[in-house]
Motif scaffolding. Structure first.
Motif: not given
Length: 284
Positions: A14-16, A44-48
């Motif tokens: 997942y991205d968000a 921290k891993g880049g997810g929103r």
């Protein structure tokens, strides 16, 4: 669908995240540390992360409340509330009188700047419910008042569609329970929070703004503890669901004992939500 030890097991898919707040991130009294850690680590891993809540107040005072409860601002990118969505529904009532039901100290920000007068049901054009007047109230105590509202054909706008919410170690009734009773007695109800589309449209817009690009729905995860709001809402928005069992459904699902995946699937399945997994408390 399986029991998960932590969000980390599926985070890479997942991205968000669109996360429920009350019952997932905090219990009305204090933050759940493991949930805070999960959201911080996901970011921290880049997810929103967008917090999506049926709280009946606009976002700014809710963010201040999260500060007081110990939810750091680096746990999320943005928030959208049922109060935000309800303010848009109140626009047609500018210059008019509405009848308010709920704790009086919590209504200021909901109506601020809308040129709405709070008055009696006899003079009102609509009823707006945030929550019941007192935490110990039950919906049946409002039957006489409902009779009056029905006699005047007043629409009821539920700023909080939740039926119940976790508050410390007990459950209290919310505005959605009163809306259910009003509808059962023939009244017209209006709601913009979960599981309805307006709040999800805004949450998705905020997630994409935080990411800086369009997001694939298949890579957005909804997290919540309610079938009626979170599961049905996720299904309607086309999002996977991580179901938190240790809140309003904790007792029936034996969330902190030996939960039965079949029982969880039987509870959530009719919503149509695609279950990515479940856990008693959100954790990393």
């Amino acid at each position: 669908m399986k029991a998960l030890e932590g969000l980390r097991e599926i985070a890479g898919r997942y991205d968000a995240v669109l996360s429920d707040v009350w019952g997932v991130v905090h219990n009305g009294i204090a933050a759940h540390p493991s949930a805070v850690e999960a959201l911080v680590e996901f970011r921290k891993g880049g997810g929103r992360v967008v917090l999506i809540t049926n709280a009946p107040r606009p976002s700014p005072p809710l963010i201040e409340m999260l500060d007081r409860l110990g939810v750091p601002r680096d746990a999320y990118d943005a928030m959208v509330s049922s109060g935000d969505a309800t303010r848009a529904m109140l626009e047609p009532y500018r210059g008019k009188t509405i009848h308010y039901v709920g704790p009086p100290e919590e209504n200021d920000s909901l109506f601020e700047g809308l040129d709405i007068t709070l008055g009696s049901a006899e003079a009102a054009h609509a009823v707006v419910v945030t929550d019941l007047d007192h935490d110990d109230d039950t919906p049946d105590l409002y039957n006489d008042r409902i009779t009056l509202w029905l006699s005047r054909n007043l629409p009821l706008i539920a700023a909080n569609p939740d039926r119940v919410v976790e508050h410390g170690d007990r459950l209290i009734y919310c505005g959605g329970a009163l809306a259910d009773l009003y509808e059962a007695r023939g009244g017209m109800i209006l709601m913009a929070g979960k599981p309805y589309k307006p709040i999800y449209s805004e949450a998705l817009r905020l997630a994409e703004a935080a990411a800086g690009h369009k997001l694939d729905r298949s890579r957005i995860l909804a997290i919540g503890d309610s079938v009626r709001t979170d599961a049905i809402g996720a299904a309607g928005a086309g999002l996977d669901l991580l179901f938190i069992t240790g809140s309003i459904h904790a007792a029936e699902l034996d969330a902190f004992g030996t939960p039965d995946p079949a029982a969880i699937n039987a509870l959530v399945g009719p919503s149509g939500a695609n279950l990515a997994g479940f856990m008693p408390r959100l954790a990393w």
